[in-house]
Write an enzyme that holds these catalytic residues in place. Structure first.
Site, PDB file in Angstrom:
ATOM      1  N   GLU A   1       0.844  -1.197   0.000  1.00 23.46           N
ATOM      2  CA  GLU A   1       0.000   0.000   0.000  1.00 23.46           C
ATOM      3  C   GLU A   1       0.883   1.252   0.000  1.00 23.46           C
ATOM      4  O   GLU A   1       2.022   1.219   0.475  1.00 23.46           O
ATOM      5  CB  GLU A   1      -0.904  -0.069   1.247  1.00 23.46           C
ATOM      6  CG  GLU A   1      -1.759   1.128   1.541  1.00 23.46           C
ATOM      7  CD  GLU A   1      -2.845   1.415   0.510  1.00 23.46           C
ATOM      8  OE1 GLU A   1      -2.503   1.490  -0.687  1.00 23.46           O
ATOM      9  OE2 GLU A   1      -4.004   1.609   0.910  1.00 23.46           O
TER      10      GLU A   1
ATOM     11  N   ASP B   1      -3.674   5.746   6.484  1.00 24.88           N
ATOM     12  CA  ASP B   1      -4.085   6.982   7.151  1.00 24.88           C
ATOM     13  C   ASP B   1      -5.104   6.625   8.250  1.00 24.88           C
ATOM     14  O   ASP B   1      -4.709   6.308   9.368  1.00 24.88           O
ATOM     15  CB  ASP B   1      -4.662   7.915   6.079  1.00 24.88           C
ATOM     16  CG  ASP B   1      -5.071   9.271   6.612  1.00 24.88           C
ATOM     17  OD1 ASP B   1      -4.689   9.608   7.741  1.00 24.88           O
ATOM     18  OD2 ASP B   1      -5.778  10.004   5.890  1.00 24.88           O
TER      19      ASP B   1
HETATM   20  P1  5GP Z   1      -7.157   5.205   4.800  1.00 28.72           P
HETATM   21  O1  5GP Z   1      -8.269   4.266   4.445  1.00 28.72           O
HETATM   22  O2  5GP Z   1      -6.056   4.568   5.602  1.00 28.72           O
HETATM   23  O3  5GP Z   1      -7.689   6.459   5.473  1.00 28.72           O
HETATM   24  O4  5GP Z   1      -6.567   5.774   3.477  1.00 28.72           O
HETATM   25  C1  5GP Z   1      -5.939   5.040   2.555  1.00 28.72           C
HETATM   26  C2  5GP Z   1      -5.923   5.721   1.195  1.00 28.72           C
HETATM   27  O5  5GP Z   1      -6.217   7.126   1.291  1.00 28.72           O
HETATM   28  C3  5GP Z   1      -4.563   5.649   0.576  1.00 28.72           C
HETATM   29  O6  5GP Z   1      -4.415   4.478  -0.157  1.00 28.72           O
HETATM   30  C4  5GP Z   1      -4.536   6.892  -0.293  1.00 28.72           C
HETATM   31  O7  5GP Z   1      -5.126   6.605  -1.529  1.00 28.72           O
HETATM   32  C5  5GP Z   1      -5.410   7.877   0.434  1.00 28.72           C
HETATM   33  N1  5GP Z   1      -4.607   8.843   1.223  1.00 28.72           N
HETATM   34  C6  5GP Z   1      -4.503   8.924   2.573  1.00 28.72           C
HETATM   35  N2  5GP Z   1      -3.693   9.936   2.933  1.00 28.72           N
HETATM   36  C7  5GP Z   1      -3.259  10.504   1.785  1.00 28.72           C
HETATM   37  C8  5GP Z   1      -2.367  11.589   1.489  1.00 28.72           C
HETATM   38  O8  5GP Z   1      -1.768  12.246   2.353  1.00 28.72           O
HETATM   39  N3  5GP Z   1      -2.176  11.871   0.169  1.00 28.72           N
HETATM   40  C9  5GP Z   1      -2.787  11.176  -0.827  1.00 28.72           C
HETATM   41  N4  5GP Z   1      -2.512  11.534  -2.082  1.00 28.72           N
HETATM   42  N5  5GP Z   1      -3.623  10.138  -0.583  1.00 28.72           N
HETATM   43  C10 5GP Z   1      -3.849   9.819   0.701  1.00 28.72           C
END
Ligand code: 5GP
Length: 183
Positions: free
Chosen positions: A97, A101
């Site tokens: 991955e 986040d």
């Molecule tokens: P989560 O489900 O852990 O919140 O987020 C995962 C997905 O959110 C990552 O695969 C990515 O696509 C997007 N994402 C989370 N933080 C960032 C960031 O700082 N920049 C970008 N471009 N995408 C993010």
């Protein structure tokens, strides 16, 4: 540095060294086994190809695409847009991955892939943003821990742009406010 960035958080040299260390650990942990790397499209492609080329054990590649952020904000809803091509039953699976986040995407993916009975299932993420975690996911391999900033580059996008930058950087606020797009 790209004109839309305010700062570089992880340089190309740091990426190279960090990925080298991850590849060493993965090569040792999976020595003599065949490893199925599951890349999460599209963000992990640069990381996945650089990492896989440096892993010395046999590697099989497969991909999934999950619904993710629209712009700079999470909807929190995860859906499978593209599924694996091959079975992972009895396989050693490593999810690759770009960034964890909230952890909601990885939490969903772990639960989903577990039902397919892999021999082992672990997570490798290039970036870890622990400050906004909502689901506690077990991350076995992590390249860099970063603060709560919206980052782009090396696979990570904003409105589909900036994936090809060879480093990880933070966008200027006016670029996000201006909602820059590319056609
Ligand atoms: P989560 O489900 O852990 O919140 O987020 C995962 C997905 O959110 C990552 O695969 C990515 O696509 C997007 N994402 C989370 N933080 C960032 C960031 O700082 N920049 C970008 N471009 N995408 C993010």
């Amino acid at each position: 540095m790209h004109r839309d960035l305010q700062e570089i958080l992880v340089s190309s040299e740091q990426l190279d060294a960090g990925i080298g260390k991850l590849a060493e650990r993965i090569s040792a942990d999976y020595a003599g086994r065949c490893l199925t790397m599951v890349g999460v499209l599209k963000g992990s492609v640069f990381f996945l190809t650089d990492l896989a080329r440096r892993v010395s054990t046999d590697v099989r590649l497969d991909f999934m695409m999950l619904s993710s952020y629209s712009g700079a904000h999470s909807t929190g809803v995860v859906r499978i847009l593209l599924d694996l091509k091959e079975s992972i039953e009895d396989s050693d699976v490593l999810i690759v991955e770009d960034i964890v986040d909230s952890g909601l995407t990885m939490d969903y993916m772990l639960q989903n892939l577990r039902t397919r009975k892999p021999r082992s299932l672990e997570i490798c993420t290039l970036l870890d943003k622990p400050s906004r975690r909502k689901a506690q996911v077990p991350i076995k391999y992590s390249g860099f821990t970063i603060p709560d900033r919206f980052v782009v580059g090396y696979g990570l996008d904003y409105n589909g742009i900036y994936r090809n930058l060879p480093y990880i950087g933070v966008l200027k606020p006016e670029v996000i406010e201006g909602n820059r797009t590319c056609h």
